[in-house]
Design an enzyme around this catalytic site. Structure first.
Site, PDB file in Angstrom:
ATOM      1  N   ASN A 162       0.822  -1.215   0.000  1.00  0.00           N
ATOM      2  CA  ASN A 162       0.000   0.000   0.000  1.00  0.00           C
ATOM      3  C   ASN A 162       0.851   1.259   0.000  1.00  0.00           C
ATOM      4  O   ASN A 162       1.885   1.328   0.688  1.00  0.00           O
ATOM      5  CB  ASN A 162      -0.926   0.005   1.223  1.00  0.00           C
ATOM      6  CG  ASN A 162      -2.069  -0.968   1.073  1.00  0.00           C
ATOM      7  OD1 ASN A 162      -2.581  -1.158  -0.022  1.00  0.00           O
ATOM      8  ND2 ASN A 162      -2.469  -1.596   2.170  1.00  0.00           N
ATOM      9  N   HIS A 163       0.426   2.248  -0.744  1.00  0.00           N
ATOM     10  CA  HIS A 163       1.084   3.564  -0.769  1.00  0.00           C
ATOM     11  C   HIS A 163       0.203   4.575  -0.043  1.00  0.00           C
ATOM     12  O   HIS A 163      -1.002   4.359   0.126  1.00  0.00           O
ATOM     13  CB  HIS A 163       1.295   4.031  -2.214  1.00  0.00           C
ATOM     14  CG  HIS A 163       2.275   3.195  -2.975  1.00  0.00           C
ATOM     15  ND1 HIS A 163       2.958   3.666  -4.064  1.00  0.00           N
ATOM     16  CD2 HIS A 163       2.693   1.906  -2.812  1.00  0.00           C
ATOM     17  CE1 HIS A 163       3.745   2.719  -4.561  1.00  0.00           C
ATOM     18  NE2 HIS A 163       3.588   1.641  -3.803  1.00  0.00           N
TER      19      HIS A 163
END
Length: 299
Positions: A162-163
Protein backbone atom coordinates in the site's frame (compact mmCIF):
# COMPACT_ATOMS: atom_id res chain seq x y z
CA UNK A 1 0.31 -65.23 -12.17
CA UNK A 2 -1.04 -64.03 -15.52
CA UNK A 3 -3.14 -60.89 -15.27
CA UNK A 4 -6.15 -62.60 -16.91
CA UNK A 5 -6.11 -65.54 -14.47
CA UNK A 6 -5.80 -63.15 -11.53
CA UNK A 7 -8.58 -60.99 -12.96
CA UNK A 8 -10.91 -63.97 -13.32
CA UNK A 9 -10.38 -64.94 -9.69
CA UNK A 10 -11.02 -61.41 -8.48
CA UNK A 11 -14.16 -61.14 -10.59
CA UNK A 12 -15.39 -64.42 -9.09
CA UNK A 13 -14.93 -63.01 -5.56
CA UNK A 14 -16.85 -59.87 -6.49
CA UNK A 15 -19.75 -61.79 -7.97
CA UNK A 16 -19.89 -64.18 -5.02
CA UNK A 17 -20.37 -61.12 -2.81
CA UNK A 18 -23.06 -59.67 -5.10
CA UNK A 19 -21.17 -56.42 -5.56
CA UNK A 20 -21.02 -54.03 -8.48
CA UNK A 21 -17.62 -52.98 -9.80
CA UNK A 22 -18.05 -49.58 -8.13
CA UNK A 23 -18.92 -51.14 -4.75
CA UNK A 24 -16.00 -53.53 -5.05
CA UNK A 25 -13.65 -50.69 -6.00
CA UNK A 26 -14.64 -48.67 -2.94
CA UNK A 27 -14.23 -51.71 -0.68
CA UNK A 28 -10.63 -52.01 -1.86
CA UNK A 29 -9.89 -48.31 -1.51
CA UNK A 30 -10.15 -47.31 -5.18
CA UNK A 31 -12.22 -44.30 -6.16
CA UNK A 32 -13.64 -45.57 -9.45
CA UNK A 33 -14.82 -48.84 -10.95
CA UNK A 34 -12.53 -48.40 -13.99
CA UNK A 35 -9.61 -49.85 -12.04
CA UNK A 36 -11.61 -52.98 -11.16
CA UNK A 37 -12.66 -53.33 -14.78
CA UNK A 38 -9.02 -53.17 -15.91
CA UNK A 39 -7.98 -55.77 -13.32
CA UNK A 40 -10.84 -58.15 -14.15
CA UNK A 41 -10.16 -57.95 -17.88
CA UNK A 42 -6.43 -58.56 -17.44
CA UNK A 43 -5.34 -55.09 -18.55
CA UNK A 44 -3.39 -54.39 -15.37
CA UNK A 45 -2.10 -55.99 -12.19
CA UNK A 46 -3.36 -55.45 -8.65
CA UNK A 47 -0.90 -54.06 -6.12
CA UNK A 48 0.33 -56.16 -3.22
CA UNK A 49 -1.39 -54.05 -0.57
CA UNK A 50 -4.71 -54.40 -2.41
CA UNK A 51 -4.27 -58.18 -2.53
CA UNK A 52 -3.80 -58.21 1.23
CA UNK A 53 -6.88 -56.02 1.66
CA UNK A 54 -8.84 -58.35 -0.64
CA UNK A 55 -7.86 -61.40 1.42
CA UNK A 56 -8.73 -59.79 4.74
CA UNK A 57 -11.92 -58.02 3.65
CA UNK A 58 -13.54 -60.98 1.88
CA UNK A 59 -11.97 -63.80 3.95
CA UNK A 60 -10.75 -65.61 0.85
CA UNK A 61 -8.11 -68.32 0.78
CA UNK A 62 -4.79 -66.53 0.95
CA UNK A 63 -3.08 -69.39 -0.87
CA UNK A 64 -5.04 -68.50 -4.01
CA UNK A 65 -2.97 -65.34 -4.27
CA UNK A 66 -0.03 -65.57 -1.86
CA UNK A 67 2.08 -68.22 -0.21
CA UNK A 68 1.07 -67.17 3.30
CA UNK A 69 -1.61 -67.70 5.90
CA UNK A 70 -4.47 -65.33 6.69
CA UNK A 71 -2.78 -64.35 9.97
CA UNK A 72 0.48 -63.55 8.15
CA UNK A 73 -1.46 -61.41 5.67
CA UNK A 74 -3.17 -59.59 8.55
CA UNK A 75 0.18 -58.87 10.17
CA UNK A 76 1.55 -57.39 6.93
CA UNK A 77 -1.56 -55.22 6.49
CA UNK A 78 -1.31 -54.03 10.10
CA UNK A 79 2.30 -52.99 9.60
CA UNK A 80 1.38 -51.19 6.37
CA UNK A 81 -1.45 -49.33 8.10
CA UNK A 82 0.89 -48.15 10.82
CA UNK A 83 3.52 -47.03 8.33
CA UNK A 84 1.17 -45.19 5.98
CA UNK A 85 -0.37 -42.47 8.12
CA UNK A 86 -1.11 -38.84 7.20
CA UNK A 87 1.82 -36.66 8.14
CA UNK A 88 1.59 -32.88 7.67
CA UNK A 89 5.35 -32.63 8.25
CA UNK A 90 6.09 -34.22 4.88
CA UNK A 91 6.93 -31.58 2.32
CA UNK A 92 6.11 -33.84 -0.64
CA UNK A 93 2.98 -35.78 0.33
CA UNK A 94 1.60 -37.16 -2.97
CA UNK A 95 1.21 -40.92 -3.34
CA UNK A 96 2.62 -40.59 -6.85
CA UNK A 97 5.80 -39.05 -5.40
CA UNK A 98 5.32 -36.07 -7.69
CA UNK A 99 7.14 -33.19 -6.00
CA UNK A 100 5.21 -30.39 -7.72
CA UNK A 101 2.72 -30.23 -4.82
CA UNK A 102 3.84 -29.50 -1.25
CA UNK A 103 2.35 -29.32 2.20
CA UNK A 104 2.93 -25.66 3.07
CA UNK A 105 3.37 -25.78 6.84
CA UNK A 106 6.81 -27.49 6.90
CA UNK A 107 8.15 -25.14 4.21
CA UNK A 108 7.64 -21.94 6.23
CA UNK A 109 11.07 -20.94 7.50
CA UNK A 110 11.85 -18.21 10.03
CA UNK A 111 8.69 -16.21 9.45
CA UNK A 112 6.37 -16.03 12.47
CA UNK A 113 4.00 -13.79 10.49
CA UNK A 114 2.99 -16.60 8.13
CA UNK A 115 0.84 -19.18 9.92
CA UNK A 116 -0.44 -22.14 7.92
CA UNK A 117 -2.57 -25.03 9.16
CA UNK A 118 -1.89 -28.74 8.83
CA UNK A 119 -2.41 -30.50 5.48
CA UNK A 120 -2.85 -27.30 3.49
CA UNK A 121 -1.10 -27.81 0.16
CA UNK A 122 0.26 -25.62 -2.61
CA UNK A 123 0.63 -26.54 -6.27
CA UNK A 124 4.10 -25.15 -6.75
CA UNK A 125 7.37 -24.47 -4.98
CA UNK A 126 8.65 -21.65 -2.74
CA UNK A 127 5.30 -20.70 -1.25
CA UNK A 128 6.82 -17.78 0.67
CA UNK A 129 7.78 -16.10 -2.60
CA UNK A 130 4.06 -15.86 -3.34
CA UNK A 131 3.53 -13.74 -0.22
CA UNK A 132 4.67 -10.32 -1.41
CA UNK A 133 5.33 -6.94 0.25
CA UNK A 134 5.41 -8.63 3.64
CA UNK A 135 7.63 -6.42 5.79
CA UNK A 136 8.50 -7.00 9.43
CA UNK A 137 8.11 -3.32 10.36
CA UNK A 138 4.43 -3.44 9.36
CA UNK A 139 3.73 -6.61 11.33
CA UNK A 140 0.69 -7.93 9.45
CA UNK A 141 0.10 -11.67 9.39
CA UNK A 142 -1.00 -14.16 6.75
CA UNK A 143 -3.08 -16.84 8.48
CA UNK A 144 -4.29 -19.86 6.49
CA UNK A 145 -6.36 -22.68 7.97
CA UNK A 146 -6.11 -26.45 7.66
CA UNK A 147 -6.78 -28.61 4.59
CA UNK A 148 -6.76 -25.69 2.15
CA UNK A 149 -6.02 -26.35 -1.52
CA UNK A 150 -3.95 -23.58 -3.07
CA UNK A 151 -3.59 -23.56 -6.86
CA UNK A 152 -0.56 -22.69 -8.93
CA UNK A 153 0.26 -19.00 -9.27
CA UNK A 154 -1.76 -17.79 -6.28
CA UNK A 155 -0.48 -14.52 -4.79
CA UNK A 156 -1.02 -12.97 -1.36
CA UNK A 157 -0.32 -9.22 -1.46
CA UNK A 158 0.31 -7.89 2.01
CA UNK A 159 -0.01 -4.40 3.49
CA UNK A 160 3.52 -3.37 2.50
CA UNK A 161 2.23 -2.93 -1.05
CA UNK A 162 0.00 0.00 0.00
CA UNK A 163 1.08 3.56 -0.77
CA UNK A 164 0.06 6.73 1.00
CA UNK A 165 -3.23 7.86 -0.50
CA UNK A 166 -4.12 10.92 1.61
CA UNK A 167 -1.44 13.07 0.00
CA UNK A 168 -1.02 14.73 -3.40
CA UNK A 169 1.39 12.04 -4.68
CA UNK A 170 1.37 8.33 -3.96
CA UNK A 171 5.04 7.94 -5.00
CA UNK A 172 7.20 6.36 -2.24
CA UNK A 173 10.23 8.66 -2.51
CA UNK A 174 11.53 7.43 0.86
CA UNK A 175 12.48 3.95 -0.40
CA UNK A 176 14.75 5.21 -3.23
CA UNK A 177 18.30 6.54 -3.08
CA UNK A 178 18.78 10.26 -3.57
CA UNK A 179 15.29 11.40 -2.56
CA UNK A 180 14.71 13.18 0.72
CA UNK A 181 11.44 12.12 2.31
CA UNK A 182 10.64 10.76 5.73
CA UNK A 183 8.67 7.48 5.74
CA UNK A 184 4.96 8.12 6.21
CA UNK A 185 3.43 7.49 9.60
CA UNK A 186 1.69 4.16 9.96
CA UNK A 187 -1.64 5.88 10.37
CA UNK A 188 -1.16 7.61 7.01
CA UNK A 189 -0.92 4.27 5.20
CA UNK A 190 -4.10 2.34 4.28
CA UNK A 191 -3.39 -0.55 6.66
CA UNK A 192 -5.98 -3.33 6.24
CA UNK A 193 -4.88 -5.73 8.97
CA UNK A 194 -4.14 -9.45 8.78
CA UNK A 195 -5.10 -11.60 5.81
CA UNK A 196 -7.04 -14.65 7.04
CA UNK A 197 -8.06 -17.69 5.00
CA UNK A 198 -10.35 -20.24 6.67
CA UNK A 199 -10.21 -24.05 6.58
CA UNK A 200 -10.94 -26.34 3.63
CA UNK A 201 -10.81 -23.45 1.16
CA UNK A 202 -10.21 -24.31 -2.50
CA UNK A 203 -8.25 -21.56 -4.26
CA UNK A 204 -8.03 -21.80 -8.05
CA UNK A 205 -5.03 -20.93 -10.19
CA UNK A 206 -3.68 -17.39 -10.33
CA UNK A 207 -5.97 -15.97 -7.66
CA UNK A 208 -4.75 -12.74 -6.05
CA UNK A 209 -5.61 -11.76 -2.48
CA UNK A 210 -5.38 -8.08 -1.56
CA UNK A 211 -4.29 -7.03 1.94
CA UNK A 212 -6.51 -7.67 4.95
CA UNK A 213 -9.22 -9.85 3.40
CA UNK A 214 -10.95 -12.54 5.45
CA UNK A 215 -12.18 -15.68 3.66
CA UNK A 216 -14.54 -18.01 5.50
CA UNK A 217 -14.29 -21.78 5.84
CA UNK A 218 -15.18 -23.97 2.88
CA UNK A 219 -15.10 -21.28 0.19
CA UNK A 220 -14.28 -21.90 -3.45
CA UNK A 221 -12.32 -19.15 -5.21
CA UNK A 222 -12.46 -19.31 -9.01
CA UNK A 223 -9.29 -19.10 -11.10
CA UNK A 224 -7.89 -15.60 -11.77
CA UNK A 225 -10.16 -13.97 -9.18
CA UNK A 226 -8.94 -10.86 -7.34
CA UNK A 227 -10.20 -10.98 -3.78
CA UNK A 228 -10.42 -7.53 -2.24
CA UNK A 229 -13.21 -7.91 0.32
CA UNK A 230 -14.34 -10.42 2.93
CA UNK A 231 -16.10 -13.61 1.84
CA UNK A 232 -18.61 -15.46 4.05
CA UNK A 233 -18.15 -19.20 4.73
CA UNK A 234 -19.05 -21.75 2.06
CA UNK A 235 -19.38 -19.22 -0.76
CA UNK A 236 -18.32 -19.55 -4.37
CA UNK A 237 -16.65 -16.42 -5.72
CA UNK A 238 -15.31 -15.47 -9.16
CA UNK A 239 -14.09 -12.43 -11.04
CA UNK A 240 -12.20 -9.18 -10.62
CA UNK A 241 -13.21 -7.88 -8.22
CA UNK A 242 -14.29 -11.24 -6.80
CA UNK A 243 -18.00 -11.50 -6.12
CA UNK A 244 -20.13 -14.20 -4.51
CA UNK A 245 -22.17 -16.02 -7.16
CA UNK A 246 -23.86 -18.41 -4.75
CA UNK A 247 -23.62 -20.27 -1.47
CA UNK A 248 -22.44 -23.86 -1.66
CA UNK A 249 -25.13 -25.11 0.73
CA UNK A 250 -28.25 -23.93 2.52
CA UNK A 251 -27.89 -21.99 5.77
CA UNK A 252 -28.67 -25.01 7.94
CA UNK A 253 -25.92 -27.09 6.36
CA UNK A 254 -23.40 -24.26 6.65
CA UNK A 255 -24.23 -23.83 10.33
CA UNK A 256 -23.82 -27.58 10.91
CA UNK A 257 -20.46 -27.66 9.12
CA UNK A 258 -19.19 -24.71 11.14
CA UNK A 259 -20.19 -26.54 14.32
CA UNK A 260 -18.67 -29.82 13.13
CA UNK A 261 -15.25 -28.29 12.40
CA UNK A 262 -14.10 -31.61 10.94
CA UNK A 263 -10.65 -30.18 10.19
CA UNK A 264 -9.95 -29.93 13.93
CA UNK A 265 -10.62 -33.61 14.62
CA UNK A 266 -7.87 -36.21 14.98
CA UNK A 267 -6.62 -37.94 11.85
CA UNK A 268 -8.25 -41.15 13.07
CA UNK A 269 -11.66 -39.49 13.32
CA UNK A 270 -11.24 -37.76 9.97
CA UNK A 271 -10.35 -41.09 8.34
CA UNK A 272 -13.66 -42.51 9.57
CA UNK A 273 -15.80 -39.65 8.24
CA UNK A 274 -14.11 -39.25 4.84
CA UNK A 275 -16.96 -41.22 3.17
CA UNK A 276 -19.35 -38.67 4.69
CA UNK A 277 -17.23 -35.67 3.66
CA UNK A 278 -17.14 -36.90 0.07
CA UNK A 279 -20.81 -37.93 -0.19
CA UNK A 280 -22.93 -35.93 -2.63
CA UNK A 281 -26.25 -36.92 -1.00
CA UNK A 282 -26.49 -33.74 1.05
CA UNK A 283 -29.76 -34.67 2.73
CA UNK A 284 -28.13 -37.80 4.11
CA UNK A 285 -24.96 -35.90 5.04
CA UNK A 286 -26.95 -33.29 6.93
CA UNK A 287 -28.69 -35.90 9.08
CA UNK A 288 -25.43 -37.74 9.75
CA UNK A 289 -23.72 -34.53 10.87
CA UNK A 290 -26.60 -33.87 13.25
CA UNK A 291 -26.09 -37.35 14.72
CA UNK A 292 -22.35 -36.74 15.12
CA UNK A 293 -22.94 -33.40 16.83
CA UNK A 294 -25.56 -34.89 19.14
CA UNK A 295 -23.19 -37.71 20.03
CA UNK A 296 -20.20 -35.42 20.62
CA UNK A 297 -22.19 -32.74 22.46
CA UNK A 298 -24.96 -34.48 24.44
CA UNK A 299 -27.36 -32.23 26.36
Amino acid sequence: MAYKVLGDRIKKIRLENNMTQQEFAEALGYTHKSMINKIETGQTDISFDKVIMLILTFKVNANEFLDMSLSEAAEIMNKADKADKPDYRKIHPLKSRDESVVYVKPTIIDNPNIIVGEYTYFDGQNFQRHVTHHYDFIGDKLIIGKFCQIGRGVEFIMNGANHQMNSVSTYPFYIFNGWKQDPPKKEDLPYKGDTVIGNDVWIGQNVTFLPGVHVGDGCIIGANAVVGSDIPPYSIVVGNPARVIRKRFDDEMIELLEKLEWWNKTTEKIQKIIPLLSNSDLTYVKEEIKCILDRDNPL
